[in-house]
Motif scaffolding. Structure first.
Motif, PDB file in Angstrom:
ATOM      1  N   LEU A  32       0.820  -1.209   0.000  1.00  0.00           N
ATOM      2  CA  LEU A  32       0.000   0.000   0.000  1.00  0.00           C
ATOM      3  C   LEU A  32       0.856   1.262   0.000  1.00  0.00           C
ATOM      4  O   LEU A  32       0.523   2.249  -0.668  1.00  0.00           O
ATOM      5  N   LEU A  33       1.948   1.222   0.745  1.00  0.00           N
ATOM      6  CA  LEU A  33       2.853   2.376   0.767  1.00  0.00           C
ATOM      7  C   LEU A  33       3.378   2.679  -0.631  1.00  0.00           C
ATOM      8  O   LEU A  33       3.457   3.837  -1.048  1.00  0.00           O
ATOM      9  N   ARG A  34       3.754   1.632  -1.348  1.00  0.00           N
ATOM     10  CA  ARG A  34       4.274   1.831  -2.705  1.00  0.00           C
ATOM     11  C   ARG A  34       3.184   2.344  -3.645  1.00  0.00           C
ATOM     12  O   ARG A  34       3.461   3.117  -4.570  1.00  0.00           O
ATOM     13  N   GLU A  35       1.957   1.910  -3.415  1.00  0.00           N
ATOM     14  CA  GLU A  35       0.862   2.276  -4.313  1.00  0.00           C
ATOM     15  C   GLU A  35       0.349   3.690  -4.077  1.00  0.00           C
ATOM     16  O   GLU A  35       0.106   4.439  -5.037  1.00  0.00           O
ATOM     17  N   VAL A  36       0.165   4.057  -2.804  1.00  0.00           N
ATOM     18  CA  VAL A  36      -0.519   5.324  -2.524  1.00  0.00           C
ATOM     19  C   VAL A  36       0.321   6.307  -1.720  1.00  0.00           C
ATOM     20  O   VAL A  36      -0.062   7.470  -1.577  1.00  0.00           O
ATOM     21  N   GLY A  37       1.450   5.877  -1.157  1.00  0.00           N
ATOM     22  CA  GLY A  37       2.250   6.762  -0.331  1.00  0.00           C
ATOM     23  C   GLY A  37       1.786   6.782   1.115  1.00  0.00           C
ATOM     24  O   GLY A  37       0.684   6.317   1.435  1.00  0.00           O
ATOM     25  N   TYR A  38       2.595   7.359   1.985  1.00  0.00           N
ATOM     26  CA  TYR A  38       2.292   7.341   3.414  1.00  0.00           C
ATOM     27  C   TYR A  38       1.068   8.183   3.745  1.00  0.00           C
ATOM     28  O   TYR A  38       0.221   7.779   4.554  1.00  0.00           O
ATOM     29  N   GLU A  39       0.967   9.361   3.135  1.00  0.00           N
ATOM     30  CA  GLU A  39      -0.128  10.258   3.482  1.00  0.00           C
ATOM     31  C   GLU A  39      -1.495   9.626   3.218  1.00  0.00           C
ATOM     32  O   GLU A  39      -2.428   9.772   4.002  1.00  0.00           O
ATOM     33  N   ALA A  40      -1.607   8.922   2.088  1.00  0.00           N
ATOM     34  CA  ALA A  40      -2.901   8.350   1.702  1.00  0.00           C
ATOM     35  C   ALA A  40      -3.162   6.995   2.335  1.00  0.00           C
ATOM     36  O   ALA A  40      -4.288   6.489   2.269  1.00  0.00           O
ATOM     37  N   LEU A  41      -2.162   6.401   2.934  1.00  0.00           N
ATOM     38  CA  LEU A  41      -2.364   5.102   3.585  1.00  0.00           C
ATOM     39  C   LEU A  41      -3.164   5.293   4.864  1.00  0.00           C
ATOM     40  O   LEU A  41      -2.860   6.171   5.670  1.00  0.00           O
ATOM     41  N   THR A  42      -4.195   4.485   5.050  1.00  0.00           N
ATOM     42  CA  THR A  42      -5.022   4.566   6.253  1.00  0.00           C
ATOM     43  C   THR A  42      -5.159   3.186   6.880  1.00  0.00           C
ATOM     44  O   THR A  42      -4.974   2.160   6.202  1.00  0.00           O
ATOM     45  N   MET A  43      -5.496   3.178   8.150  1.00  0.00           N
ATOM     46  CA  MET A  43      -5.746   1.902   8.813  1.00  0.00           C
ATOM     47  C   MET A  43      -6.966   1.216   8.199  1.00  0.00           C
ATOM     48  O   MET A  43      -7.052  -0.007   8.162  1.00  0.00           O
ATOM     49  N   ASP A  44      -7.930   2.013   7.716  1.00  0.00           N
ATOM     50  CA  ASP A  44      -9.085   1.436   7.021  1.00  0.00           C
ATOM     51  C   ASP A  44      -8.631   0.675   5.776  1.00  0.00           C
ATOM     52  O   ASP A  44      -9.126  -0.424   5.495  1.00  0.00           O
ATOM     53  N   ALA A  45      -7.697   1.277   5.031  1.00  0.00           N
ATOM     54  CA  ALA A  45      -7.208   0.637   3.813  1.00  0.00           C
ATOM     55  C   ALA A  45      -6.467  -0.656   4.138  1.00  0.00           C
ATOM     56  O   ALA A  45      -6.606  -1.661   3.437  1.00  0.00           O
ATOM     57  N   VAL A  46      -5.677  -0.628   5.214  1.00  0.00           N
ATOM     58  CA  VAL A  46      -4.958  -1.838   5.628  1.00  0.00           C
ATOM     59  C   VAL A  46      -5.954  -2.919   6.024  1.00  0.00           C
ATOM     60  O   VAL A  46      -5.808  -4.093   5.647  1.00  0.00           O
ATOM     61  N   ALA A  47      -6.978  -2.537   6.775  1.00  0.00           N
ATOM     62  CA  ALA A  47      -7.981  -3.506   7.214  1.00  0.00           C
ATOM     63  C   ALA A  47      -8.693  -4.129   6.017  1.00  0.00           C
ATOM     64  O   ALA A  47      -8.924  -5.337   5.967  1.00  0.00           O
ATOM     65  N   THR A  48      -9.017  -3.292   5.033  1.00  0.00           N
ATOM     66  CA  THR A  48      -9.703  -3.805   3.844  1.00  0.00           C
ATOM     67  C   THR A  48      -8.798  -4.725   3.037  1.00  0.00           C
ATOM     68  O   THR A  48      -9.214  -5.817   2.618  1.00  0.00           O
ATOM     69  N   ARG A  49      -7.554  -4.293   2.812  1.00  0.00           N
ATOM     70  CA  ARG A  49      -6.627  -5.081   2.008  1.00  0.00           C
ATOM     71  C   ARG A  49      -6.336  -6.430   2.649  1.00  0.00           C
ATOM     72  O   ARG A  49      -6.172  -7.437   1.954  1.00  0.00           O
ATOM     73  N   THR A  50      -6.237  -6.457   3.965  1.00  0.00           N
ATOM     74  CA  THR A  50      -5.846  -7.685   4.662  1.00  0.00           C
ATOM     75  C   THR A  50      -7.025  -8.475   5.221  1.00  0.00           C
ATOM     76  O   THR A  50      -6.828  -9.523   5.839  1.00  0.00           O
ATOM     77  N   ARG A  51      -8.255  -7.924   5.035  1.00  0.00           N
ATOM     78  CA  ARG A  51      -9.448  -8.564   5.591  1.00  0.00           C
ATOM     79  C   ARG A  51      -9.299  -8.783   7.097  1.00  0.00           C
ATOM     80  O   ARG A  51      -9.586  -9.861   7.627  1.00  0.00           O
ATOM     81  N   CYS A  52      -8.837  -7.730   7.731  1.00  0.00           N
ATOM     82  CA  CYS A  52      -8.613  -7.758   9.182  1.00  0.00           C
ATOM     83  C   CYS A  52      -9.393  -6.601   9.796  1.00  0.00           C
ATOM     84  O   CYS A  52      -9.501  -5.526   9.201  1.00  0.00           O
ATOM     85  N   SER A  53      -9.948  -6.782  10.962  1.00  0.00           N
ATOM     86  CA  SER A  53     -10.705  -5.709  11.594  1.00  0.00           C
ATOM     87  C   SER A  53      -9.768  -4.622  12.098  1.00  0.00           C
ATOM     88  O   SER A  53      -8.623  -4.883  12.475  1.00  0.00           O
ATOM     89  N   LYS A  54     -10.277  -3.385  12.101  1.00  0.00           N
ATOM     90  CA  LYS A  54      -9.491  -2.285  12.636  1.00  0.00           C
ATOM     91  C   LYS A  54      -9.200  -2.494  14.119  1.00  0.00           C
ATOM     92  O   LYS A  54      -8.131  -2.109  14.607  1.00  0.00           O
ATOM     93  N   ALA A  55     -10.131  -3.099  14.839  1.00  0.00           N
ATOM     94  CA  ALA A  55      -9.923  -3.345  16.263  1.00  0.00           C
ATOM     95  C   ALA A  55      -8.699  -4.231  16.473  1.00  0.00           C
ATOM     96  O   ALA A  55      -7.887  -4.002  17.381  1.00  0.00           O
ATOM     97  N   THR A  56      -8.558  -5.242  15.638  1.00  0.00           N
ATOM     98  CA  THR A  56      -7.396  -6.129  15.741  1.00  0.00           C
ATOM     99  C   THR A  56      -6.114  -5.371  15.448  1.00  0.00           C
ATOM    100  O   THR A  56      -5.106  -5.549  16.134  1.00  0.00           O
ATOM    101  N   LEU A  57      -6.148  -4.524  14.429  1.00  0.00           N
ATOM    102  CA  LEU A  57      -4.956  -3.743  14.081  1.00  0.00           C
ATOM    103  C   LEU A  57      -4.539  -2.848  15.245  1.00  0.00           C
ATOM    104  O   LEU A  57      -3.352  -2.755  15.574  1.00  0.00           O
ATOM    105  N   TYR A  58      -5.506  -2.190  15.862  1.00  0.00           N
ATOM    106  CA  TYR A  58      -5.174  -1.268  16.950  1.00  0.00           C
ATOM    107  C   TYR A  58      -4.795  -1.993  18.236  1.00  0.00           C
ATOM    108  O   TYR A  58      -4.143  -1.412  19.102  1.00  0.00           O
TER     109      TYR A  58
END
Length: 201
Positions: A32-58
């Motif tokens: 995701l960092l390579r695709e969109v950069g740090y500014e545009a990377l969000t925890m929501d995007a990580v959760a969606t890409r990895t099929r993981c809940s935001k609660a688990t990430l946090y």
């Protein structure tokens, strides 16, 4: 309290993420960092890409800066791994040999993006310093310490502390000066012509 503890708040480690799953998450973060950069990377995007809940990430990471830093730390550690050929020349050549040209192009883009991001995101800078530079998960310092112990490099060699800067500099400068990403052939010449002579002169 250590600098790391001050920079990164404690987190409740209740996650049941396996090492394999954690590696998958880190790989997705770097993609995701390579695709969109740090500014545009969000925890929501990580959760969606990895099929993981935001609660688990946090539960596992305090936020985006630490997650990115840990992903970088994991990637760098997996590159150096258990390299120990018995010589500094052999260690550096084996390190470069573990990379491929496609991976180098990706890493170059990633490094350039993060260099830009740290100027406007001090929380990312702190996380990268605390989790990457200070504990040396890459194993680079271990490679250099063994070289000193073998007598290949003087313990008071002034170039020792600048090796990370020199290596990162090659990744950043090659596209700017040569108008192309670095490849293995370039890095091997760079190691033999710049890095090793600076350490063994």
């Amino acid at each position: 309290m250590t600098a790391t503890e001050q920079a990164i708040p404690p987190r409740a480690r209740r996650s049941r993420i396996t090492p394999e799953r954690e590696a998958e998450l880190y790989a997705a973060v770097l993609d995701l960092l390579r695709e969109v950069g740090y500014e545009a990377l969000t925890m929501d995007a990580v959760a969606t890409r990895t099929r993981c809940s935001k609660a688990t990430l946090y539960r596992q990471w305090t936020g985006k800066p630490e997650l990115v830093a840990q992903a970088m730390r994991h990637a760098k550690g997996s590159v150096v791994g258990d390299i120990d050929t018995g010589s500094l020349h052999g260690d550096f050549h084996q390190l470069v040999g573990r990379l491929d040209d496609e991976q180098l192009a990706k890493e170059t883009a990633l490094v350039r993006g993060l260099i830009h991001a740290v100027h406007t995101h001090p929380d990312l800078l702190r996380a990268l310093r605390d989790l990457i530079l200070d504990p040396d998960p890459t194993g680079l310092e271990a490679i250099l310490r063994r070289a000193v112990s073998r007598g290949e490099v003087r313990a008071d060699c002034p170039a020792l502390e600048y090796v990370p800067y020199v290596l990162i500099g090659a990744l950043v400068a090659c596209p700017l000066v040569g108008d192309r990403p670095p490849d293995r052939a370039f890095l091997l010449r760079y190691v033999d012509s710049v890095v090793l002579p600076s350490l063994t002169a």
